[in-house]
Design a protein around this motif. Sequence first.
Motif, short mmCIF file in Angstrom:
data_model
loop_
_atom_site.label_atom_id
_atom_site.label_comp_id
_atom_site.label_asym_id
_atom_site.label_seq_id
_atom_site.Cartn_x
_atom_site.Cartn_y
_atom_site.Cartn_z
N SER A 281 -7.12 3.93 -2.84
CA SER A 281 -7.95 3.99 -4.06
C SER A 281 -7.27 4.84 -5.13
O SER A 281 -7.38 4.55 -6.33
CB SER A 281 -9.33 4.55 -3.73
OG SER A 281 -9.27 5.93 -3.39
N ALA A 284 -4.74 2.68 -6.68
CA ALA A 284 -5.38 1.63 -7.49
C ALA A 284 -5.61 2.12 -8.91
O ALA A 284 -5.45 1.37 -9.88
CB ALA A 284 -6.71 1.22 -6.85
N THR A 437 -2.15 -1.88 -2.15
CA THR A 437 -3.00 -1.67 -3.32
C THR A 437 -2.19 -1.68 -4.61
O THR A 437 -2.59 -2.29 -5.61
CB THR A 437 -3.74 -0.33 -3.20
OG1 THR A 437 -4.49 -0.31 -1.98
CG2 THR A 437 -4.69 -0.13 -4.37
N VAL A 441 -3.26 -4.52 -7.46
CA VAL A 441 -4.26 -4.13 -8.46
C VAL A 441 -4.10 -4.88 -9.78
O VAL A 441 -5.10 -5.40 -10.32
CB VAL A 441 -4.23 -2.60 -8.67
CG1 VAL A 441 -2.89 -2.12 -9.22
CG2 VAL A 441 -5.36 -2.16 -9.58
N VAL A 457 -12.72 -1.70 -5.40
CA VAL A 457 -12.14 -0.46 -4.84
C VAL A 457 -13.26 0.50 -4.44
O VAL A 457 -13.24 1.10 -3.36
CB VAL A 457 -11.20 0.20 -5.86
CG1 VAL A 457 -10.72 1.55 -5.35
CG2 VAL A 457 -10.02 -0.71 -6.17
#
Length: 490
Positions: A281, A284, A437, A441, A457
């Motif tokens: 995350s 991201a 990721t 993204v 996410v």
Amino acid sequence: MSDSEVQEPVETTPLLSQPVSRKPYSIFTKAQKHWIIMAAAIASTFSPLSANIYFPALNSIAQDLKVSPSQMNLTITTYMICQGLAPTFTGSLADQAGRRPAYIICFVVYIVGNIALALQHSFSTLLILRAIQSCGSSGTVALASAVAADIITSAERGTYMGLTSLGNILAPSLGPIVGGLLTQYLGWEAIFWFLAIIASVFFVLLLLFFPETCRVIVGDGSIPPSGWNRPLCDCVKISRVSTIPSRDRHITIPNPLPSLKLLFRRPVGILLLGNGVIFGSFYAVMAGIPAQFVKLYHLNDLQVGLCYIPAGLGSLLSATTNGILVDWNYRRICTRAGLALEQEHKHQVLSFPIEKARLQIGLPMIVLAGGAIAVYGSFLAYGFPFWSVLFTIFISCFCITGAYNIMNVLIVELYYTTPATAMAANNLVRCFLGAGTTAAVNPLINIIGTQWTYCAVSGALVAVTSLLLLVYFRGWDWRRAQAGLPVTCQ
């Protein structure tokens, strides 16, 4: 190394009110612990710094080597794959031969790789050398957590583990700024010369002063090391008379299997997955900044690099404040459980619900991070003011860093006898999820839009929170059952 070597040690005393031993966990003074942890944190900076300082130079390198942006992205993918795989070997070596030998090998490979990268002008050579560079630097991240586990007890680990992660968290924010300045004024080759020079300076200091901390080698620090486990500054001093002999040990070929087996073991497998999603995350948000900010706010490359400053500030503040909060909660849980709390001694992890002590702080951080990322995506989608978007980045990184550090602390707690092996497994999962990721993204934003991408996410963080709740309620019983002890009625 057998599978049993990465299992929790079975406690030998039924008295919950007593620590394992009245002898201090480590003979290092508080000042020594601080500079050892700081040195390990600086060493761990080189891996994420090398990954992120490279981003601003992608276009310049592509033009010089006459390759496409897609081909350049292969060098990033290769780097992150090696970043995940190499520590499984480094961790195994460090838990057998000691931390210093592992550091020496890592930095020699890394420095040679950077010098070669600065001199090469071929795409195929670039691809291979980036892999070598990654293999050299990536092991230092797992080693930082291992060093902390060697000398720090559970009662103070939250604060110290936060310090060890500072480099790993700040580098993704500061790296692009440094890389942009070097590329703009000195050319992309300057990036690799810069990394080689600062790594060489640190390596010399490490050889001279950094002590061996691996408990297999030096115990609590009172057993004198020999050979390459001994700092060079000790070698030039008059030998001290010691009644404690150096330990004889048999070192086998580094084996990644113990790290891989942890992926399928409860509760640590769930923790590794959760930490990987948290790390993903973070990337991201970081990987989406350049394209989105240029498009929405018409920034140049240097201005985009400066946009990473709120992320760095949020991470820095989180690494310092959340460690204090985690240690406070540990003391609170100990007091409620009737455990004697002494920072110089270590409690048996099988006698204590360490999962609750850590996740009571970690789970709210994950939920807050998910909410902040969802708001960030909405702000971008609806064109909110620039300052408000930067503020959501600050909050997101504050919460992500807090959650990530707490998960690292818990993983080390569960495998404090082989912390480098455990953190190598952690590095494997987080790097693979981070690489996926990073690659996904921007294409996902083009397909479903900014708001829905970051809602996805956020949803992943909420989903992993439900899995971590299982660890919160059942983790202690799982560990006791694996050790052949009766489960508790929590």
